[in-house]
Design an enzyme around this catalytic site. Sequence first.
Site, PDB file in Angstrom:
ATOM      1  N   ARG A  75      -7.722  13.986   5.053  1.00 40.35           N
ATOM      2  CA  ARG A  75      -8.867  13.642   5.892  1.00 40.35           C
ATOM      3  C   ARG A  75      -8.499  13.877   7.344  1.00 40.35           C
ATOM      4  O   ARG A  75      -7.487  13.375   7.822  1.00 40.35           O
ATOM      5  CB  ARG A  75      -9.271  12.183   5.695  1.00 40.35           C
ATOM      6  CG  ARG A  75     -10.549  11.808   6.422  1.00 40.35           C
ATOM      7  CD  ARG A  75     -10.873  10.327   6.250  1.00 40.35           C
ATOM      8  NE  ARG A  75     -12.250  10.072   6.628  1.00 40.35           N
ATOM      9  CZ  ARG A  75     -13.277  10.118   5.811  1.00 40.35           C
ATOM     10  NH1 ARG A  75     -13.074  10.407   4.530  1.00 40.35           N
ATOM     11  NH2 ARG A  75     -14.497   9.874   6.233  1.00 40.35           N
ATOM     12  N   HIS A 110       2.820  -2.061  -3.715  1.00 40.33           N
ATOM     13  CA  HIS A 110       3.341  -3.399  -3.439  1.00 40.33           C
ATOM     14  C   HIS A 110       3.202  -4.337  -4.644  1.00 40.33           C
ATOM     15  O   HIS A 110       3.219  -5.554  -4.486  1.00 40.33           O
ATOM     16  CB  HIS A 110       2.679  -4.012  -2.197  1.00 40.33           C
ATOM     17  CG  HIS A 110       3.032  -3.305  -0.930  1.00 40.33           C
ATOM     18  ND1 HIS A 110       3.084  -3.941   0.293  1.00 40.33           N
ATOM     19  CD2 HIS A 110       3.365  -2.014  -0.664  1.00 40.33           C
ATOM     20  CE1 HIS A 110       3.425  -3.066   1.236  1.00 40.33           C
ATOM     21  NE2 HIS A 110       3.597  -1.888   0.678  1.00 40.33           N
ATOM     22  N   ASP A 154      12.667   2.763   3.184  1.00 41.26           N
ATOM     23  CA  ASP A 154      12.896   1.342   2.901  1.00 41.26           C
ATOM     24  C   ASP A 154      12.118   0.828   1.696  1.00 41.26           C
ATOM     25  O   ASP A 154      11.114   1.407   1.276  1.00 41.26           O
ATOM     26  CB  ASP A 154      12.585   0.490   4.131  1.00 41.26           C
ATOM     27  CG  ASP A 154      11.176   0.706   4.668  1.00 41.26           C
ATOM     28  OD1 ASP A 154      10.629   1.821   4.513  1.00 41.26           O
ATOM     29  OD2 ASP A 154      10.607  -0.237   5.256  1.00 41.26           O
ATOM     30  N   GLU A 157       9.684   1.409   7.612  1.00 38.09           N
ATOM     31  CA  GLU A 157       8.239   1.594   7.700  1.00 38.09           C
ATOM     32  C   GLU A 157       7.517   0.299   7.366  1.00 38.09           C
ATOM     33  O   GLU A 157       6.442   0.027   7.899  1.00 38.09           O
ATOM     34  CB  GLU A 157       7.796   2.709   6.746  1.00 38.09           C
ATOM     35  CG  GLU A 157       6.338   3.142   6.924  1.00 38.09           C
ATOM     36  CD  GLU A 157       5.321   2.216   6.292  1.00 38.09           C
ATOM     37  OE1 GLU A 157       4.237   2.018   6.874  1.00 38.09           O
ATOM     38  OE2 GLU A 157       5.611   1.659   5.205  1.00 38.09           O
ATOM     39  N   GLU A 158       8.114  -0.502   6.487  1.00 37.33           N
ATOM     40  CA  GLU A 158       7.473  -1.731   6.031  1.00 37.33           C
ATOM     41  C   GLU A 158       7.686  -2.908   6.985  1.00 37.33           C
ATOM     42  O   GLU A 158       7.288  -4.036   6.684  1.00 37.33           O
ATOM     43  CB  GLU A 158       8.025  -2.122   4.644  1.00 37.33           C
ATOM     44  CG  GLU A 158       7.821  -1.078   3.564  1.00 37.33           C
ATOM     45  CD  GLU A 158       6.388  -0.997   3.064  1.00 37.33           C
ATOM     46  OE1 GLU A 158       5.523  -1.734   3.607  1.00 37.33           O
ATOM     47  OE2 GLU A 158       6.127  -0.212   2.150  1.00 37.33           O
TER      48      GLU A 158
END
Length: 394
Positions: A184, A366, A85, A142-143
């Site tokens: 990580r 963004h 998206d 996802e957003e």
Amino acid sequence: MAPASNQFARISDLEDRAGELVATRRHLHAHPELSFEEHETASYVAGQLESWGYEVTRNVGGLGVVGRLKQGNGGRSIAIRADMDALPIQEATGLSYASTTDGKMHACGHDGHTTMLLGAAEYLARTRHFNGTINLIFQPAEEAGKGSGAQAMIADGLFERFPCDAIFGLHNHPGAPAGTFLMRSGPLMAAADTATITIAGRGGHASRPHLTVDPIVVAANMVMTLQTIVSRNVNPTETAVVTVGTIHGGTASNVIPESAEITVSIRSFSPEVRDTLEQRVRDIASSVAGAHGASVSIDYERGYPVVINSEQETAFASEVARELVGEDKVGICPMIPGSEDFAYFLEHKPGCFLRLGNGVDSAILHSSKYDFNDDSLTTGAAMWARLTERFLSA
């Protein structure tokens, strides 16, 4: 570099397809679709996978696409996820392939994420150098912030319908050199929660404040007190953020309003700290309001949970990356206060969410000036291909 490094996919194996990957990525960039609107993107992805021989399932959790490919008799299975998206942002890059839709753009690089996984999909289908089952997950929304695509796909039986032993995903990382990987183990990205606090006072004339309960004063005190939560309630060795993002109240300088509202963004990296933050926000909002004779209502919404990478899968992904690009191009990722709905997948399966450099001079995520770095496409595709081959090696 491991002695057996040439037995599995290398970046050079994908370079003859670099032009196609760039064309695909720029096509997707020019045609962005927002969360839960990814109809054309999902159709494009499904068509590509089908043309390469994948068993394709559409509309998983709405507009999700899963491509499945089995080779040999191996019993292991792997899942790799890419998000599809875009964002409601007006693009300001001026690129020849900029968004053709006003108010929508790929400002987070999901066009690149999708392209890299498609590149790996084509390579794996063509070479078949693995023994087991591949599940390629192309996820919508996802957003979305809540009720996300990951949640919807899981609720639609993703892991029951497409079993896997581990799941992997990545996000581009502005500020890190293109072609480098950051990883990580353990907590990587923050849980993101939002509190909306509505303060009910008693309005009146600004010249007679003693006859009112001023919600503006309550809000001001509340903002300052909320800032003590992290410094006085969270262990200094832990990380957390409490940010008051909005404060609204009143319409005129000579009127004390009836109510005021503040909204708070709360981020944390462990379930225990997350619980502490919520309790303290609630306690402070209630007690500060009560001390001034006001009352409050609190809408506390839990967003995406913490992204927690499992140790074994992170070590494996790091090893594969070092084989692919060299020891000096793989580093430890700092903890990131942003959030990511890949966290929901990691609550169900072991796995690793990694970061791929998008360039030192890349615009931030963004941003209306952001663009995915095409130099990373073959690296990302090769990473997914090699990781799959190593995971499903005979």
